[in-house]
Structures are given as structure tokens and as C-alpha cells.
Scaffold this active site. Structure first.
Site, mmCIF file in Angstrom:
data_model
loop_
_atom_site.group_PDB
_atom_site.id
_atom_site.type_symbol
_atom_site.label_atom_id
_atom_site.label_comp_id
_atom_site.label_asym_id
_atom_site.label_seq_id
_atom_site.Cartn_x
_atom_site.Cartn_y
_atom_site.Cartn_z
ATOM 1 N N TYR A 124 0.838 -1.203 0.000
ATOM 2 C CA TYR A 124 0.000 0.000 0.000
ATOM 3 C C TYR A 124 0.870 1.248 0.000
ATOM 4 O O TYR A 124 0.625 2.192 -0.764
ATOM 5 C CB TYR A 124 -0.910 -0.035 1.225
ATOM 6 C CG TYR A 124 -1.765 1.204 1.434
ATOM 7 C CD1 TYR A 124 -2.777 1.537 0.543
ATOM 8 C CD2 TYR A 124 -1.558 2.027 2.540
ATOM 9 C CE1 TYR A 124 -3.558 2.656 0.731
ATOM 10 C CE2 TYR A 124 -2.341 3.158 2.743
ATOM 11 C CZ TYR A 124 -3.334 3.468 1.842
ATOM 12 O OH TYR A 124 -4.103 4.590 2.038
ATOM 13 N N GLU B 223 -11.714 6.417 5.524
ATOM 14 C CA GLU B 223 -11.095 7.191 6.602
ATOM 15 C C GLU B 223 -12.093 7.380 7.739
ATOM 16 O O GLU B 223 -11.723 7.359 8.914
ATOM 17 C CB GLU B 223 -10.613 8.548 6.080
ATOM 18 C CG GLU B 223 -9.462 8.502 5.083
ATOM 19 C CD GLU B 223 -8.150 8.019 5.673
ATOM 20 O OE1 GLU B 223 -8.064 7.868 6.911
ATOM 21 O OE2 GLU B 223 -7.216 7.787 4.892
ATOM 22 N N TRP C 69 -5.374 1.680 10.523
ATOM 23 C CA TRP C 69 -5.604 1.639 9.088
ATOM 24 C C TRP C 69 -5.438 0.229 8.541
ATOM 25 O O TRP C 69 -6.130 -0.172 7.604
ATOM 26 C CB TRP C 69 -4.669 2.597 8.360
ATOM 27 C CG TRP C 69 -4.867 2.555 6.879
ATOM 28 C CD1 TRP C 69 -4.013 2.091 5.937
ATOM 29 C CD2 TRP C 69 -6.051 2.958 6.157
ATOM 30 N NE1 TRP C 69 -4.565 2.180 4.682
ATOM 31 C CE2 TRP C 69 -5.817 2.719 4.794
ATOM 32 C CE3 TRP C 69 -7.273 3.514 6.548
ATOM 33 C CZ2 TRP C 69 -6.757 3.000 3.811
ATOM 34 C CZ3 TRP C 69 -8.208 3.805 5.556
ATOM 35 C CH2 TRP C 69 -7.944 3.551 4.211
#
Length: 216
Positions: free
Chosen positions: A41, A63, A71
Site C-alpha cells: 500500500y 477514513e 488503518w
């Protein structure tokens, strides 16, 4: 704000360290070495410009779901989120009904939080309304700062800024929820509006977005 508050159990990857050299010899921000998923990522997606409406709606939604979580938890569930939320097509999500809310609350593949689910539906409706006023992309990118942070350690990475506070306020005024200043700043990082790759990382400046204090 970094995508994961606890980057890795590796003793070399600590919140106060600078860049860390991976097995491939490349320097990265420490959280990128938390897992193969996070490294991929970091190397291919995080901090790269996103301007298309659906892509921005997806990132804004994820988010929002991240609030209070890491995350990596959200990233691991991203494909499940995409399936559950019609590929984050704003028009489709805006039409979700209470039956869809119940469906999503029963979906173990996503974060089953009623407030975040209903906020995502409402945010899709707000996204459609913005089309008459320039669109979501124009709104978000109008808050791009002239300068970007230049952190050398994770402790120097900010979690909010004057621009993220202003963006949060504007989004809320347009009917969006779960878009506080910290969430707005995380979005700005994720889509390349600010560059918080640590100085020395091989990804620093990779977005190609120009800032007055950083070439590119």
C-alpha cells in the site's frame, strides 16, 4: 497522522525512528514495514493523487470507518467494504435504504457501526448534491496547502493542520459526517494533498504534486 498507530512489533520499527531500510534496500517510513500488505500500500498507493469522485468518496468513507481503529484493519477489509457499498458508487450508496443498513450491520466483513454506516449513506447523498457546485474533487482539492510537512521522524508528522480544519468545517457544512480535522488530514495524506513520507524515504515526493517547499 500515520495510517497505523502501531506500525510493527519489530523493535527497529518504532514511532520515534526515522526511515527504516527494508530487505530490498529501500528506505521507508516505519509503518510501511508493519506487513506485506502495508508495504505494498505504501509503495504503490498511499500519497498518490486521487481526483476522481468515486475514488475520493471511497477514501473519505474508509477514513471515516477508521476512526478509533488502525488503518491496517480497514485496509484488510477494503474489498469487503467495496462489495458491501456497491463499489463506492455515490449514486448507488445514496439510494441505500434502512434494509441496506440492516444488511450492512449483519455483514461481518466490514466494520458494523451504525453511525458510520448511516454517515456513509448520507455522505453519498452530499456528494451528489455537490455536483451542482463543482463536485467533491474541486471542493477537497481547493484546500491543498502551498507547503507540505517535512518530517524526519514519525513524531514530527502532524495529525491535523489549518487546511484540514477548514476542509472539515466545509465538509460538515455540506452535510458530511465523520469528517473531523484529523480524518480530513489523513485523507489529505492518502490522496497526496500533503506529503508526509519521511524525509529520506524512497517515496518522498513520488506524488508529483508541487509544493513551494518541495520539488515535484
Amino acid at each position: 497522522m500515520t495510517p497505523d498507530a502501531t506500525p510493527s512489533p519489530d523493535p527497529q520499527v518504532t514511532p520515534t525512528s526515522g526511515t527504516v531500510i527494508g530487505e530490498d534496500g529501500l528506505a521507508r517510513t516505519p509503518w510501511a514495514l508493519g506487513s506485506a500488505m502495508m508495504c505494498h500500500y505504501y509503495d504503490t498507493e498511499w500519497g498518490m493523487p486521487v481526483r476522481e469522485e468515486r475514488g475520493l468518496f471511497e477514501r473519505l468513507s474508509l477514513e471515516g470507518f477508521q476512526a478509533g481503529l488502525s488503518w491496517s484493519t480497514i485496509l484488510a477489509k477494503r474489498e469487503n467494504f467495496r462489495a458491501a457499498f456497491a463499489g463506492f458508487d455515490p449514486e448507488a450508496v445514496a439510494g441505500f435504504t434502512e434494509a441496506d443498513v440492516h444488511r450492512l450491520l449483519a455483514d461481518a466483513g466490514i466494520i458494523r457501526h451504525r453511525g458510520k454506516i448511516t454517515a456513509t449513506i448520507g455522505n453519498a447523498q452530499a456528494t451528489l448534491a455537490l455536483r451542482e457546485h463543482g463536485g467533491l474533487s474541486a471542493l477537497i482539492w481547493s484546500y491543498k496547502p502551498e507547503q507540505t510537512p517535512t518530517p524526519e521522524t514519525l513524531t514530527e508528522v502532524p495529525t491535523r493542520s489549518a487546511e484540514s480544519e477548514a476542509l472539515s468545517k466545509r465538509l460538515k457544512a455540506e452535510g458530511f459526517r465523520f469528517v473531523g480535522p484529523t480524518t480530513a488530514f489523513a485523507l489529505m495524506e492518502a490522496i497526496g494533498m500533503v506529503d508526509t513520507h519521511l524525509v529520506g524515504s524512497h517515496r518522498r515526493g513520488s506524488s508529483g504534486v508541487a509544493f513551494s517547499n518541495q520539488p515535484g
